[in-house]
Motif scaffolding. Structure first.
Motif, PDB file in Angstrom:
ATOM      1  N   VAL A 196     130.319 110.944 -66.622  1.00  0.00           N
ATOM      2  CA  VAL A 196     129.390 109.828 -66.852  1.00  0.00           C
ATOM      3  C   VAL A 196     129.063 109.698 -68.333  1.00  0.00           C
ATOM      4  O   VAL A 196     128.797 108.597 -68.824  1.00  0.00           O
ATOM      5  N   GLU A 197     129.142 110.813 -69.063  1.00  0.00           N
ATOM      6  CA  GLU A 197     128.813 110.787 -70.491  1.00  0.00           C
ATOM      7  C   GLU A 197     129.823 109.971 -71.296  1.00  0.00           C
ATOM      8  O   GLU A 197     129.524 109.546 -72.425  1.00  0.00           O
ATOM      9  N   ARG A 198     131.004 109.733 -70.761  1.00  0.00           N
ATOM     10  CA  ARG A 198     132.027 109.007 -71.524  1.00  0.00           C
ATOM     11  C   ARG A 198     131.787 107.503 -71.557  1.00  0.00           C
ATOM     12  O   ARG A 198     132.382 106.810 -72.393  1.00  0.00           O
ATOM     13  N   LYS A 199     130.944 106.972 -70.673  1.00  0.00           N
ATOM     14  CA  LYS A 199     130.821 105.500 -70.583  1.00  0.00           C
ATOM     15  C   LYS A 199     130.293 104.840 -71.857  1.00  0.00           C
ATOM     16  O   LYS A 199     130.843 103.800 -72.218  1.00  0.00           O
ATOM     17  N   PRO A 200     129.226 105.248 -72.559  1.00  0.00           N
ATOM     18  CA  PRO A 200     128.390 106.410 -72.278  1.00  0.00           C
ATOM     19  C   PRO A 200     127.116 106.032 -71.519  1.00  0.00           C
ATOM     20  O   PRO A 200     126.479 105.017 -71.809  1.00  0.00           O
ATOM     21  N   PHE A 201     126.753 106.906 -70.549  1.00  0.00           N
ATOM     22  CA  PHE A 201     125.420 106.881 -69.947  1.00  0.00           C
ATOM     23  C   PHE A 201     124.823 108.264 -70.128  1.00  0.00           C
ATOM     24  O   PHE A 201     125.405 109.260 -69.670  1.00  0.00           O
ATOM     25  N   TYR A 202     123.682 108.356 -70.794  1.00  0.00           N
ATOM     26  CA  TYR A 202     123.013 109.643 -71.000  1.00  0.00           C
ATOM     27  C   TYR A 202     121.762 109.801 -70.138  1.00  0.00           C
ATOM     28  O   TYR A 202     121.240 110.900 -70.031  1.00  0.00           O
ATOM     29  N   HIS A 203     121.280 108.703 -69.553  1.00  0.00           N
ATOM     30  CA  HIS A 203     120.083 108.790 -68.705  1.00  0.00           C
ATOM     31  C   HIS A 203     120.426 108.397 -67.266  1.00  0.00           C
ATOM     32  O   HIS A 203     119.561 107.919 -66.531  1.00  0.00           O
ATOM     33  N   ASP A 245     111.860  97.757 -75.480  1.00  0.00           N
ATOM     34  CA  ASP A 245     111.328  98.970 -74.844  1.00  0.00           C
ATOM     35  C   ASP A 245     111.699 100.172 -75.715  1.00  0.00           C
ATOM     36  O   ASP A 245     112.889 100.453 -75.892  1.00  0.00           O
ATOM     37  N   PRO A 246     110.731 100.922 -76.232  1.00  0.00           N
ATOM     38  CA  PRO A 246     111.054 102.113 -77.031  1.00  0.00           C
ATOM     39  C   PRO A 246     111.842 103.162 -76.243  1.00  0.00           C
ATOM     40  O   PRO A 246     112.500 104.016 -76.843  1.00  0.00           O
ATOM     41  N   GLY A 247     111.792 103.111 -74.931  1.00  0.00           N
ATOM     42  CA  GLY A 247     112.516 104.075 -74.106  1.00  0.00           C
ATOM     43  C   GLY A 247     113.941 103.676 -73.793  1.00  0.00           C
ATOM     44  O   GLY A 247     114.631 104.359 -73.036  1.00  0.00           O
ATOM     45  N   LEU A 248     114.399 102.575 -74.359  1.00  0.00           N
ATOM     46  CA  LEU A 248     115.770 102.103 -74.124  1.00  0.00           C
ATOM     47  C   LEU A 248     116.754 102.994 -74.880  1.00  0.00           C
ATOM     48  O   LEU A 248     116.720 103.046 -76.111  1.00  0.00           O
ATOM     49  N   PRO A 249     117.635 103.718 -74.201  1.00  0.00           N
ATOM     50  CA  PRO A 249     118.595 104.570 -74.924  1.00  0.00           C
ATOM     51  C   PRO A 249     119.568 103.732 -75.769  1.00  0.00           C
ATOM     52  O   PRO A 249     120.106 102.730 -75.300  1.00  0.00           O
ATOM     53  N   TRP A 250     119.798 104.172 -77.015  1.00  0.00           N
ATOM     54  CA  TRP A 250     120.682 103.469 -77.949  1.00  0.00           C
ATOM     55  C   TRP A 250     121.757 104.442 -78.410  1.00  0.00           C
ATOM     56  O   TRP A 250     121.449 105.485 -78.985  1.00  0.00           O
ATOM     57  N   HIS A 251     123.008 104.083 -78.147  1.00  0.00           N
ATOM     58  CA  HIS A 251     124.153 104.912 -78.520  1.00  0.00           C
ATOM     59  C   HIS A 251     124.821 104.324 -79.764  1.00  0.00           C
ATOM     60  O   HIS A 251     125.230 103.151 -79.752  1.00  0.00           O
ATOM     61  N   LEU A 252     124.964 105.125 -80.795  1.00  0.00           N
ATOM     62  CA  LEU A 252     125.701 104.716 -81.990  1.00  0.00           C
ATOM     63  C   LEU A 252     127.099 105.306 -81.891  1.00  0.00           C
ATOM     64  O   LEU A 252     127.275 106.529 -81.838  1.00  0.00           O
ATOM     65  N   GLU A 301     127.467 110.235 -80.060  1.00  0.00           N
ATOM     66  CA  GLU A 301     128.240 111.112 -79.174  1.00  0.00           C
ATOM     67  C   GLU A 301     129.185 112.011 -79.949  1.00  0.00           C
ATOM     68  O   GLU A 301     129.469 113.140 -79.524  1.00  0.00           O
ATOM     69  N   ARG A 302     129.730 111.514 -81.076  1.00  0.00           N
ATOM     70  CA  ARG A 302     130.632 112.317 -81.897  1.00  0.00           C
ATOM     71  C   ARG A 302     130.102 112.369 -83.328  1.00  0.00           C
ATOM     72  O   ARG A 302     129.243 111.612 -83.700  1.00  0.00           O
ATOM     73  N   ALA A 303     130.606 113.295 -84.100  1.00  0.00           N
ATOM     74  CA  ALA A 303     130.368 113.406 -85.549  1.00  0.00           C
ATOM     75  C   ALA A 303     129.106 114.179 -85.919  1.00  0.00           C
ATOM     76  O   ALA A 303     129.034 114.711 -87.017  1.00  0.00           O
ATOM     77  N   LEU A 304     128.100 114.242 -85.044  1.00  0.00           N
ATOM     78  CA  LEU A 304     126.892 115.006 -85.389  1.00  0.00           C
ATOM     79  C   LEU A 304     126.731 116.238 -84.520  1.00  0.00           C
ATOM     80  O   LEU A 304     125.689 116.897 -84.556  1.00  0.00           O
ATOM     81  N   GLY A 305     127.732 116.566 -83.713  1.00  0.00           N
ATOM     82  CA  GLY A 305     127.654 117.743 -82.862  1.00  0.00           C
ATOM     83  C   GLY A 305     126.636 117.577 -81.747  1.00  0.00           C
ATOM     84  O   GLY A 305     126.208 116.464 -81.416  1.00  0.00           O
ATOM     85  N   GLU A 306     126.229 118.723 -81.152  1.00  0.00           N
ATOM     86  CA  GLU A 306     125.320 118.693 -80.005  1.00  0.00           C
ATOM     87  C   GLU A 306     123.988 118.032 -80.356  1.00  0.00           C
ATOM     88  O   GLU A 306     123.357 117.390 -79.516  1.00  0.00           O
ATOM     89  N   ASP A 307     123.574 118.180 -81.586  1.00  0.00           N
ATOM     90  CA  ASP A 307     122.308 117.584 -82.016  1.00  0.00           C
ATOM     91  C   ASP A 307     122.282 116.067 -81.791  1.00  0.00           C
ATOM     92  O   ASP A 307     121.240 115.498 -81.457  1.00  0.00           O
ATOM     93  N   GLY A 308     123.425 115.426 -81.957  1.00  0.00           N
ATOM     94  CA  GLY A 308     123.473 113.981 -81.768  1.00  0.00           C
ATOM     95  C   GLY A 308     123.437 113.555 -80.315  1.00  0.00           C
ATOM     96  O   GLY A 308     123.216 112.381 -80.020  1.00  0.00           O
ATOM     97  N   ARG A 309     123.654 114.518 -79.409  1.00  0.00           N
ATOM     98  CA  ARG A 309     123.761 114.184 -77.987  1.00  0.00           C
ATOM     99  C   ARG A 309     122.593 114.692 -77.149  1.00  0.00           C
ATOM    100  O   ARG A 309     122.564 114.488 -75.935  1.00  0.00           O
TER     101      ARG A 309
END
Length: 348
Positions: A68-75, A250-257, A295-303
Motif C-alpha cells: 500500500v505504501e507504493r501508491k503511496p498511501f501512508y494513512h 485540512d492540516p491533517g491531509l497527508p502530503w507526499h512529495l 518516500e525516497r531520498a530522505l531515508g526513514e525520517d521522510g517516511r
C-alpha cells in the motif's frame, strides 16, 4: 506488465449525452469532448461509435500485487497489500510520466495497445485470496468508472476495498457516481497555478483542486501527491502555494512529495536533489500541514508518521513497507491525539 498487443475491446460507456447530428458529448472529465461519429476523445480511450459513447478502459493491461505504501498511501491500512490494475489512457500528457507506455496510448509518441478485457469477478477473487485491496493506478483510473463500479459490485460482499491513484481531473457528476465505490484516493497536484499546470499536463488545475474537496465531502479518504518536476513544482514558491492551499482544506491531509525520476520526454533532466525535497517538507510543515512525507531520498525520517502534538513516532516505514505501527484506534498512544486515516486492515 502485460505485453499483449491487439486492438482495444470497446464496450458501452457511462457519461455519454447526444449533442445532435449523431454527435456524442462525453461528460466524464472537464474537457467534455463533443465527438463526431468515429472520433475518440482527448483521452484516446472513449469514442463515438454509431451515436453512442464507448470505452476501451474495461481492460487489465497490468495486474501487480503491491505494498500500500507504493501508491503511496501512508494513512490507509499500513502494511497491507493492493492488487493494482491498470487500463491504458490518460487525460493528461505529462512529459515526465514514468508510465507513458500505458498512459499515453493513442498519442503521437505513445505506445501500441496493451491489455485484455478485465474480468472483475476473477480480479476481486484474487484480491480476496491475497487479503489485499484493489487499486487502479499507473494510468488514469478516472477514465475507468465502468470498471471501477463493476469491481465494486463484486468486491463489496467480500469486504475488498477499492482505491485510486488519480489525477483528479473529473466532473462533479463523475466524482459523485464513483465515490461510494472507493475507500481512498491519492490525487496528484502537479503545479500551483493554471499556467504551470496547463504547460505540464495540458489541462487546467481548478478541477483537480475541486476534486480533493469533493471526494472528501463524499467520505472518501484523500491523500495528495506532488511530484517535484524540474522547472515547475520543484520551485519553493510553487510548493509553498500548494502547501498553504492544502493546509486550508485540512492540516491533517497527508502530503507526499515525490522525487522526480528522469523518463519519457524528460529523460535528460536530473533527479530532484534531496535538499530540495527536504526544503519542500519544511515548507509544508511551515504552512501548517501535520503529515508531510518524502518516500525516497530522505531515508526513514521522510517516511515516518509523527504525532503533531507530542512528537511520538507513530508509524515507521521502510521504502515500500511498514516497520511498526503504534496508532491505536486512530489515536496516538502517547497523548490520545486523533490521527486521521483508515488504520485497520478491514474497511473502516
Amino acid at each position: 506488465m502485460t505485453t499483449v498487443r491487439q486492438e482495444p475491446s470497446w464496450r458501452p460507456a457511462l457519461f455519454g449525452e447526444p449533442s445532435g447530428e449523431g454527435r456524442v458529448r462525453c461528460t466524464l472529465c472537464p474537457f467534455r469532448c463533443d465527438l463526431a461519429e468515429g472520433r475518440t476523445g482527448a483521452c484516446q480511450v472513449r469514442r463515438n461509435h454509431e451515436g453512442a459513447l464507448e470505452t476501451a478502459t474495461f481492460t487489465a493491461a497490468a495486474v501487480h500485487l503491491d505494498a500500500v505504501e507504493r501508491k503511496p498511501f501512508y494513512h490507509v491500512r499500513p502494511g497491507s497489500r493492493i492488487l493494482t490494475i491498470a487500463s491504458p489512457g490518460c487525460t493528461f500528457r505529462c512529459d515526465y510520466c514514468i508510465n507513458h507506455r500505458l498512459s499515453q496510448y493513442g498519442r503521437a509518441d505513445g505506445s501500441p495497445w496493451r491489455g485484455d478485457p478485465a474480468d472483475p469477478a476473477a480480479l476481486v477473487a484474487r484480491a480476496a485470496e491475497e487479503g489485499a485491496a484493489l487499486g487502479l493506478s499507473y494510468a488514469e483510473p478516472g477514465l475507468a468508472p465502468e470498471l471501477t463500479l463493476a469491481l465494486a459490485e463484486q468486491a463489496a460482499p467480500l469486504g475488498v476495498p477499492i482505491v485510486w491513484k488519480s489525477n483528479g481531473f473529473l466532473t462533479r457528476r463523475a466524482i459523485r457516481l464513483v465515490a461510494p465505490a472507493l475507500l481512498a484516493v491519492n490525487i496528484d497536484i502537479k503545479a500551483a497555478d493554471d499556467t504551470a499546470h496547463l504547460g505540464l499536463t495540458g489541462a487546467p488545475l481548478g478541477p483537480v483542486l475541486e476534486a480533493v474537496e469533493l471526494f472528501r465531502e463524499a467520505g472518501v479518504w484523500v491523500e495528495v501527491s506532488t511530484p517535484l518536476i524540474p522547472g515547475v513544482s520543484d520551485d519553493p514558491a510553487q510548493l509553498a502555494v500548494i502547501a498553504r492551499r492544502l493546509a486550508a482544506v485540512d492540516p491533517g491531509l497527508p502530503w507526499h512529495l515525490l522525487r522526480f525520476t528522469p523518463d519519457f520526454r524528460m529523460a535528460s533532466a536530473a533527479p530532484t536533489p534531496p535538499a530540495r525535497l527536504r526544503a519542500g517538507r519544511d515548507l509544508g510543515k511551515e504552512a501548517g500541514l501535520h503529515y508531510v512525507y518524502v518516500e525516497r531520498a530522505l531515508g526513514e525520517d521522510g517516511r515516518t508518521t509523527t504525532c503533531p502534538v507530542c512528537a511520538k513516532a507513530l508509524v515507521r516505514r521502510g521504502l515500500w513497507s511498514t516497520l511498526t505501527n503504534e496508532v491505536v484506534s486512530g489515536e496516538c498512544p502517547g497523548c490520545a491525539h486523533p490521527v486521521p486515516g483508515c488504520w485497520g486492515t478491514d474497511v473502516d
